[in-house]
Motif scaffolding. Structure first.
Motif, PDB file in Angstrom:
ATOM      1  N   LEU A 145       0.832  -1.202   0.000  1.00 20.99           N
ATOM      2  CA  LEU A 145       0.000   0.000   0.000  1.00 20.99           C
ATOM      3  C   LEU A 145       0.868   1.254   0.000  1.00 20.99           C
ATOM      4  O   LEU A 145       0.621   2.213  -0.731  1.00 20.99           O
ATOM      5  CB  LEU A 145      -0.894  -0.014   1.235  1.00 20.99           C
ATOM      6  N   LEU A 146       1.894   1.229   0.831  1.00 24.99           N
ATOM      7  CA  LEU A 146       2.832   2.353   0.906  1.00 24.99           C
ATOM      8  C   LEU A 146       3.458   2.593  -0.465  1.00 24.99           C
ATOM      9  O   LEU A 146       3.561   3.732  -0.935  1.00 24.99           O
ATOM     10  CB  LEU A 146       3.918   1.988   1.927  1.00 24.99           C
ATOM     11  N   TRP A 147       3.855   1.517  -1.122  1.00 26.45           N
ATOM     12  CA  TRP A 147       4.443   1.631  -2.466  1.00 26.45           C
ATOM     13  C   TRP A 147       3.446   2.217  -3.450  1.00 26.45           C
ATOM     14  O   TRP A 147       3.793   3.018  -4.308  1.00 26.45           O
ATOM     15  CB  TRP A 147       4.951   0.262  -2.930  1.00 26.45           C
ATOM     16  N   GLN A 148       2.184   1.808  -3.333  1.00 27.62           N
ATOM     17  CA  GLN A 148       1.136   2.360  -4.212  1.00 27.62           C
ATOM     18  C   GLN A 148       1.024   3.859  -4.014  1.00 27.62           C
ATOM     19  O   GLN A 148       0.919   4.622  -4.972  1.00 27.62           O
ATOM     20  CB  GLN A 148      -0.218   1.702  -3.910  1.00 27.62           C
ATOM     21  N   GLN A 149       1.050   4.261  -2.732  1.00 26.46           N
ATOM     22  CA  GLN A 149       0.933   5.691  -2.414  1.00 26.46           C
ATOM     23  C   GLN A 149       2.131   6.472  -2.945  1.00 26.46           C
ATOM     24  O   GLN A 149       2.019   7.644  -3.268  1.00 26.46           O
ATOM     25  CB  GLN A 149       0.790   5.884  -0.891  1.00 26.46           C
ATOM     26  N   GLN A 150       3.277   5.786  -3.047  1.00 24.89           N
ATOM     27  CA  GLN A 150       4.484   6.442  -3.557  1.00 24.89           C
ATOM     28  C   GLN A 150       4.558   6.419  -5.087  1.00 24.89           C
ATOM     29  O   GLN A 150       5.539   6.861  -5.673  1.00 24.89           O
ATOM     30  CB  GLN A 150       5.741   5.781  -2.974  1.00 24.89           C
ATOM     31  N   GLY A 151       3.538   5.818  -5.725  1.00 23.39           N
ATOM     32  CA  GLY A 151       3.481   5.848  -7.176  1.00 23.39           C
ATOM     33  C   GLY A 151       4.086   4.649  -7.882  1.00 23.39           C
ATOM     34  O   GLY A 151       4.271   4.664  -9.097  1.00 23.39           O
ATOM     35  N   MET A 152       4.412   3.606  -7.136  1.00 17.88           N
ATOM     36  CA  MET A 152       4.901   2.385  -7.799  1.00 17.88           C
ATOM     37  C   MET A 152       3.739   1.768  -8.587  1.00 17.88           C
ATOM     38  O   MET A 152       2.601   1.811  -8.130  1.00 17.88           O
ATOM     39  CB  MET A 152       5.426   1.395  -6.744  1.00 17.88           C
ATOM     40  N   PRO A 153       3.999   1.211  -9.777  1.00 19.81           N
ATOM     41  CA  PRO A 153       2.907   0.559 -10.515  1.00 19.81           C
ATOM     42  C   PRO A 153       2.298  -0.583  -9.685  1.00 19.81           C
ATOM     43  O   PRO A 153       2.961  -1.113  -8.793  1.00 19.81           O
ATOM     44  CB  PRO A 153       3.582   0.035 -11.778  1.00 19.81           C
ATOM     45  N   PRO A 154       1.035  -0.945  -9.962  1.00 23.69           N
ATOM     46  CA  PRO A 154       0.357  -1.961  -9.149  1.00 23.69           C
ATOM     47  C   PRO A 154       0.878  -3.377  -9.409  1.00 23.69           C
ATOM     48  O   PRO A 154       0.270  -4.167 -10.119  1.00 23.69           O
ATOM     49  CB  PRO A 154      -1.112  -1.826  -9.565  1.00 23.69           C
ATOM     50  N   LEU A 155       2.028  -3.681  -8.846  1.00 28.44           N
ATOM     51  CA  LEU A 155       2.641  -4.990  -9.024  1.00 28.44           C
ATOM     52  C   LEU A 155       1.913  -6.027  -8.167  1.00 28.44           C
ATOM     53  O   LEU A 155       1.296  -5.687  -7.165  1.00 28.44           O
ATOM     54  CB  LEU A 155       4.122  -4.926  -8.608  1.00 28.44           C
ATOM     55  N   THR A 156       2.012  -7.284  -8.577  1.00 33.81           N
ATOM     56  CA  THR A 156       1.381  -8.359  -7.795  1.00 33.81           C
ATOM     57  C   THR A 156       2.278  -8.777  -6.643  1.00 33.81           C
ATOM     58  O   THR A 156       3.457  -9.087  -6.827  1.00 33.81           O
ATOM     59  CB  THR A 156       1.092  -9.577  -8.697  1.00 33.81           C
ATOM     60  N   LEU A 157       1.709  -8.787  -5.459  1.00 34.19           N
ATOM     61  CA  LEU A 157       2.428  -9.191  -4.250  1.00 34.19           C
ATOM     62  C   LEU A 157       2.117 -10.654  -3.942  1.00 34.19           C
ATOM     63  O   LEU A 157       0.961 -11.009  -3.701  1.00 34.19           O
ATOM     64  CB  LEU A 157       1.969  -8.312  -3.078  1.00 34.19           C
ATOM     65  N   SER A 158       3.145 -11.513  -3.969  1.00 36.05           N
ATOM     66  CA  SER A 158       2.943 -12.932  -3.646  1.00 36.05           C
ATOM     67  C   SER A 158       3.390 -13.211  -2.216  1.00 36.05           C
ATOM     68  O   SER A 158       4.444 -12.744  -1.791  1.00 36.05           O
ATOM     69  CB  SER A 158       3.737 -13.812  -4.599  1.00 36.05           C
ATOM     70  N   VAL A 159       2.566 -13.975  -1.497  1.00 37.51           N
ATOM     71  CA  VAL A 159       2.877 -14.340  -0.111  1.00 37.51           C
ATOM     72  C   VAL A 159       2.775 -15.857   0.010  1.00 37.51           C
ATOM     73  O   VAL A 159       1.816 -16.465  -0.469  1.00 37.51           O
ATOM     74  CB  VAL A 159       1.898 -13.650   0.873  1.00 37.51           C
ATOM     75  N   ASN A 160       3.777 -16.471   0.644  1.00 37.35           N
ATOM     76  CA  ASN A 160       3.773 -17.921   0.838  1.00 37.35           C
ATOM     77  C   ASN A 160       2.848 -18.311   1.988  1.00 37.35           C
ATOM     78  O   ASN A 160       2.868 -17.688   3.048  1.00 37.35           O
ATOM     79  CB  ASN A 160       5.188 -18.422   1.150  1.00 37.35           C
ATOM     80  N   ILE A 161       2.045 -19.335   1.757  1.00 36.49           N
ATOM     81  CA  ILE A 161       1.122 -19.808   2.786  1.00 36.49           C
ATOM     82  C   ILE A 161       1.476 -21.258   3.114  1.00 36.49           C
ATOM     83  O   ILE A 161       1.523 -22.116   2.232  1.00 36.49           O
ATOM     84  CB  ILE A 161      -0.342 -19.739   2.280  1.00 36.49           C
ATOM     85  N   SER A 162       1.723 -21.505   4.393  1.00 34.73           N
ATOM     86  CA  SER A 162       2.067 -22.860   4.827  1.00 34.73           C
ATOM     87  C   SER A 162       0.810 -23.733   4.886  1.00 34.73           C
ATOM     88  O   SER A 162      -0.304 -23.236   5.050  1.00 34.73           O
ATOM     89  CB  SER A 162       2.735 -22.769   6.194  1.00 34.73           C
ATOM     90  N   ALA A 163       0.999 -25.029   4.738  1.00 39.76           N
ATOM     91  CA  ALA A 163      -0.123 -25.973   4.808  1.00 39.76           C
ATOM     92  C   ALA A 163      -0.854 -25.841   6.138  1.00 39.76           C
ATOM     93  O   ALA A 163      -2.084 -25.867   6.192  1.00 39.76           O
ATOM     94  CB  ALA A 163       0.384 -27.400   4.619  1.00 39.76           C
ATOM     95  N   VAL A 164      -0.105 -25.659   7.210  1.00 41.98           N
ATOM     96  CA  VAL A 164      -0.697 -25.529   8.545  1.00 41.98           C
ATOM     97  C   VAL A 164      -1.622 -24.307   8.592  1.00 41.98           C
ATOM     98  O   VAL A 164      -2.735 -24.363   9.107  1.00 41.98           O
ATOM     99  CB  VAL A 164       0.412 -25.397   9.621  1.00 41.98           C
ATOM    100  N   GLN A 165      -1.132 -23.212   8.021  1.00 40.86           N
ATOM    101  CA  GLN A 165      -1.888 -21.967   7.973  1.00 40.86           C
ATOM    102  C   GLN A 165      -3.150 -22.136   7.121  1.00 40.86           C
ATOM    103  O   GLN A 165      -4.228 -21.670   7.487  1.00 40.86           O
ATOM    104  CB  GLN A 165      -0.963 -20.915   7.359  1.00 40.86           C
TER     105      GLN A 165
END
Ligand code: C2E
Ligand code: MG
Ligand code: MG
Ligand code: MG
Length: 283
Positions: free
Chosen positions: A104-124
């Motif tokens: 969000l901070l990057w968006q506010q700073q004018g970075m293009p809307p890149l896709t943010l990938s987050v790893n999710i564990s099986a337990v999670q």
């Protein structure tokens, strides 16, 4: 003499095991305090779109620097402990929230809307309330859902298929993207894959590593590319380290590349600089 050797051997192994157990207990108790001590942080590894040569996304990767210790602990060492103790649910939520706030901070700073990938564990994933957690996250951080991608492992999606398919739909309905990480290392059934509302497959580094010489690596990569095309999924190659690997994958129309050839995982400031730089070089 044989007996003596045997005794020494036993003594060696038992001391080794005791030491490993002690180390593991120290790690575990350290991890219990890591969140409150603010010892976790994230790095972001760029993903490059083959068509444009530009950064199109970033993968958030968890790092642990204990205050009492000089060096960082490798994720391959501490993530299994977080998973075994169940702490990964709380830490995983911290990762999601921290990464989305940074985005969000990057968006506010004018970075293009890149896709943010987050790893999710099986337990999670199987903890039960991931769809609710994600809904709340989108509400609270205001991240555009199509900018968020969850990287799941094959072990997640091959467990309890009916339940998993339902959960995946509840996630996908919110507009987020769903990726299978380290694809090819597990035992995905093609029949199940087509029932899942996925958007992306990431070819595991172990196959990319052996390109472009190894004929069985080529065969596997080709079949993942063909499969992705027929299921209409984005294909990402991870662990790209050489120009030869990149050239091979580009020729075969792999969509995105990620690896040390382009960049190692970077701290937030270094990532900003990298995006800026890579935009300028292409324009
Ligand atoms: P992954 O999700 O498959 O992430 C890719 C790993 O490969 C990362 O290691 C990355 O630093 C490394 N890598 C990227 N490009 C290259 C390359 O060109 N060559 C080589 N040799 N390595 C490359 P890292 O950061 O040590 O993470 C290891 C694993 O730990 C990740 O594998 C992921 O499964 C897990 N992990 C990391 N952060 C998180 C997290 O926040 N939550 C969960 N549940 N797991 C995480
Ligand atoms: Mg990953
Ligand atoms: Mg991976
Ligand atoms: Mg991997």
């Amino acid at each position: 003499q044989a007996k003596q050797l045997g005794t020494n051997k036993y003594a060696f192994y038992s001391r080794d095991l005791g030491e490993r157990l002690r180390e593991r207990m120290v790690r575990e108790s350290g991890l219990h305090r890591a969140l409150e001590r603010d010892e976790f942080f994230l790095e972001y590894q760029p993903k490059i779109a083959v068509q444009t040569g530009m950064v199109c996304g970033m993968e958030a990767l968890l790092r642990w620097q204990p205050t009492t210790q000089g060096s960082q602990v490798s994720p391959s060492e501490f993530i299994p402990i977080l998973e075994e103790t169940g702490m990964i649910v709380e830490v995983g939520n911290w990762v999601l929230e921290t990464a989305c706030r940074q985005h969000l901070l990057w968006q506010q700073q004018g970075m293009p809307p890149l896709t943010l990938s987050v790893n999710i564990s099986a337990v999670q994933f199987h903890a039960g309330n991931l769809p609710e957690t994600i809904a709340a996250l989108i509400q609270q951080t205001g991240i555009a859902p199509d900018c968020l991608c969850l990287e799941l492992t094959e072990s997640i999606v091959m467990q309890d298929i009916e339940q998993t398919v339902a959960t995946l739909h509840r996630l996908r309905e919110q507009g987020i993207k769903l990726s299978i990480d380290d694809f090819g290392t597990g035992y995905s059934s093609l029949n199940y894959l087509q029932r899942m509302p996925l958007t992306e497959l990431k070819i595991d580094r172990s196959f990319v590593m052996n390109l472009p010489q190894d004929t069985s690596a080529i065969a596997i990569v080709d079949s993942v590319l063909t499969l992705s095309k027929s299921l209409n999924l984005t294909v990402v190659a991870e662990g790209v380290e050489t120009p030869q690997q990149a050239a091979f994958l580009t020729a075969r129309q792999c969509h995105q590349l990620q690896g040390y050839l382009f960049s190692r995982p970077l701290g937030a400031a270094a990532f900003e600089a990298f995006v800026d730089f890579s935009c300028k070089t292409v324009r």
